[in-house]
Design a protein around this motif. Structure first.
Motif, mmCIF file in Angstrom:
data_model
loop_
_atom_site.group_PDB
_atom_site.id
_atom_site.type_symbol
_atom_site.label_atom_id
_atom_site.label_comp_id
_atom_site.label_asym_id
_atom_site.label_seq_id
_atom_site.Cartn_x
_atom_site.Cartn_y
_atom_site.Cartn_z
ATOM 1 N N VAL A 56 -5.615 -13.615 -4.440
ATOM 2 C CA VAL A 56 -4.197 -13.914 -4.297
ATOM 3 C C VAL A 56 -3.407 -13.171 -5.367
ATOM 4 O O VAL A 56 -3.784 -13.183 -6.541
ATOM 5 C CB VAL A 56 -3.953 -15.422 -4.438
ATOM 6 N N SER A 57 -2.303 -12.565 -4.975
ATOM 7 C CA SER A 57 -1.449 -11.900 -5.945
ATOM 8 C C SER A 57 0.010 -12.044 -5.547
ATOM 9 O O SER A 57 0.321 -12.283 -4.375
ATOM 10 C CB SER A 57 -1.817 -10.415 -6.057
ATOM 11 N N GLY A 58 0.875 -11.922 -6.534
ATOM 12 C CA GLY A 58 2.297 -11.882 -6.263
ATOM 13 C C GLY A 58 2.985 -13.209 -6.019
ATOM 14 O O GLY A 58 4.160 -13.252 -5.690
ATOM 15 N N TYR A 59 2.273 -14.330 -6.180
ATOM 16 C CA TYR A 59 2.929 -15.607 -5.867
ATOM 17 C C TYR A 59 3.582 -16.191 -7.108
ATOM 18 O O TYR A 59 3.157 -15.949 -8.230
ATOM 19 C CB TYR A 59 1.944 -16.604 -5.276
ATOM 20 N N SER A 60 4.586 -17.032 -6.860
ATOM 21 C CA SER A 60 5.261 -17.713 -7.961
ATOM 22 C C SER A 60 5.599 -19.139 -7.557
ATOM 23 O O SER A 60 6.612 -19.696 -7.986
ATOM 24 C CB SER A 60 6.527 -16.958 -8.355
ATOM 25 N N PHE A 61 4.758 -19.739 -6.723
ATOM 26 C CA PHE A 61 4.982 -21.110 -6.299
ATOM 27 C C PHE A 61 4.861 -22.065 -7.482
ATOM 28 O O PHE A 61 4.009 -21.887 -8.345
ATOM 29 C CB PHE A 61 3.947 -21.530 -5.249
ATOM 30 N N THR A 62 5.700 -23.094 -7.466
ATOM 31 C CA THR A 62 5.566 -24.110 -8.506
ATOM 32 C C THR A 62 4.434 -25.074 -8.182
ATOM 33 O O THR A 62 3.849 -25.662 -9.079
ATOM 34 C CB THR A 62 6.869 -24.899 -8.664
ATOM 35 N N ARG A 63 4.150 -25.263 -6.920
ATOM 36 C CA ARG A 63 3.047 -26.136 -6.490
ATOM 37 C C ARG A 63 2.213 -25.402 -5.443
ATOM 38 O O ARG A 63 2.258 -25.722 -4.266
ATOM 39 C CB ARG A 63 3.583 -27.445 -5.931
ATOM 40 N N PRO A 64 1.445 -24.424 -5.897
ATOM 41 C CA PRO A 64 0.707 -23.617 -4.932
ATOM 42 C C PRO A 64 -0.370 -24.413 -4.204
ATOM 43 O O PRO A 64 -1.152 -25.128 -4.828
ATOM 44 C CB PRO A 64 0.091 -22.511 -5.786
ATOM 45 N N CYS A 65 -0.355 -24.283 -2.910
ATOM 46 C CA CYS A 65 -1.344 -24.903 -2.034
ATOM 47 C C CYS A 65 -2.067 -23.784 -1.311
ATOM 48 O O CYS A 65 -1.436 -22.898 -0.735
ATOM 49 C CB CYS A 65 -0.663 -25.829 -1.039
ATOM 50 N N MET A 66 -3.384 -23.829 -1.363
ATOM 51 C CA MET A 66 -4.195 -22.814 -0.713
ATOM 52 C C MET A 66 -5.055 -23.464 0.361
ATOM 53 O O MET A 66 -5.483 -24.611 0.205
ATOM 54 C CB MET A 66 -5.108 -22.139 -1.741
ATOM 55 N N ALA A 67 -5.306 -22.714 1.414
ATOM 56 C CA ALA A 67 -6.112 -23.273 2.497
ATOM 57 C C ALA A 67 -6.889 -22.186 3.209
ATOM 58 O O ALA A 67 -6.539 -21.004 3.149
ATOM 59 C CB ALA A 67 -5.215 -24.002 3.497
ATOM 60 N N TRP A 68 -7.951 -22.606 3.842
ATOM 61 C CA TRP A 68 -8.699 -21.773 4.781
ATOM 62 C C TRP A 68 -8.476 -22.334 6.180
ATOM 63 O O TRP A 68 -8.638 -23.538 6.403
ATOM 64 C CB TRP A 68 -10.183 -21.772 4.468
ATOM 65 N N PHE A 69 -8.107 -21.452 7.097
ATOM 66 C CA PHE A 69 -7.990 -21.782 8.507
ATOM 67 C C PHE A 69 -8.996 -20.931 9.264
ATOM 68 O O PHE A 69 -9.496 -19.917 8.757
ATOM 69 C CB PHE A 69 -6.581 -21.450 9.021
ATOM 70 N N ARG A 70 -9.250 -21.318 10.506
ATOM 71 C CA ARG A 70 -10.072 -20.488 11.378
ATOM 72 C C ARG A 70 -9.526 -20.554 12.795
ATOM 73 O O ARG A 70 -8.890 -21.530 13.184
ATOM 74 C CB ARG A 70 -11.537 -20.914 11.337
ATOM 75 N N GLN A 71 -9.797 -19.494 13.510
ATOM 76 C CA GLN A 71 -9.346 -19.427 14.894
ATOM 77 C C GLN A 71 -10.414 -18.745 15.735
ATOM 78 O O GLN A 71 -10.746 -17.580 15.496
ATOM 79 C CB GLN A 71 -8.024 -18.677 15.005
ATOM 80 N N ALA A 72 -10.931 -19.478 16.702
ATOM 81 C CA ALA A 72 -11.886 -18.947 17.652
ATOM 82 C C ALA A 72 -11.124 -18.446 18.875
ATOM 83 O O ALA A 72 -10.005 -18.901 19.149
ATOM 84 C CB ALA A 72 -12.881 -20.032 18.051
ATOM 85 N N PRO A 73 -11.708 -17.526 19.632
ATOM 86 C CA PRO A 73 -11.026 -16.991 20.815
ATOM 87 C C PRO A 73 -10.614 -18.105 21.769
ATOM 88 O O PRO A 73 -11.413 -18.975 22.109
ATOM 89 C CB PRO A 73 -12.077 -16.075 21.437
ATOM 90 N N GLY A 74 -9.347 -18.079 22.165
ATOM 91 C CA GLY A 74 -8.856 -19.063 23.114
ATOM 92 C C GLY A 74 -8.536 -20.424 22.536
ATOM 93 O O GLY A 74 -8.188 -21.344 23.273
ATOM 94 N N LYS A 75 -8.649 -20.560 21.222
ATOM 95 C CA LYS A 75 -8.400 -21.852 20.589
ATOM 96 C C LYS A 75 -7.267 -21.754 19.582
ATOM 97 O O LYS A 75 -6.902 -20.675 19.132
ATOM 98 C CB LYS A 75 -9.665 -22.362 19.903
#
Length: 125
Positions: A24-43
């Motif tokens: 991660v670079s370039g952020y300046s959030f005061t309350r940074p939230c990070m997440a992993w998402f996933r997407q399967a074909p058709g979903k």
């Protein structure tokens, strides 16, 4: 500008492991939230795990609890997703996401996050 760069995807057999990374670079959030998402074909794109960058709170989708672990290295500005005991149904494109959110662990929808990486493919056979 906020930039998220994922790596670590690949093809593995069922029962195997992979570790995804997101720099991660370039952020300046005061309350940074990070997440992993996933997407399967058709979903729909679904949240896999979230981490509050400051407090360290985490949450997981029921389908990955006990198998996946989200973590961070603040010195390297890197988010990780350790994936163990992989199953064929884990096959998807995995995305790193970021946003400034006061209630990180309840933000489970794609629309909650404004910054995304390019994705990394995970294939389990």
């Amino acid at each position: 500008d906020v930039q998220l760069v994922e790596s670590g995807g690949g093809s593995v057999q069922a029962g195997g492991s992979l570790r995804l990374s997101c720099v991660v670079s370039g952020y300046s959030f005061t309350r940074p939230c990070m997440a992993w998402f996933r997407q399967a074909p058709g979903k729909e794109r679904e949240r896999v795990a979230s981490l509050s960058w400051i407090g360290g709170d985490t949450t997981y989708a029921d389908s990955v609890k006990g198998r996946f672990t989200i973590s961070k290295d603040s010195a390297k500005n890197t988010l990780y997703l350790q994936m163990n005991s992989l199953k064929p149904e884990d096959t998807a494109m995995y995305y790193c996401a970021a946003e400034g959110l006061p209630r990180c662990i309840v933000a489970k929808w794609r629309r909650n996050f404004g910054y995304w990486g390019q994705g990394t493919q995970v294939t389990v056979s």
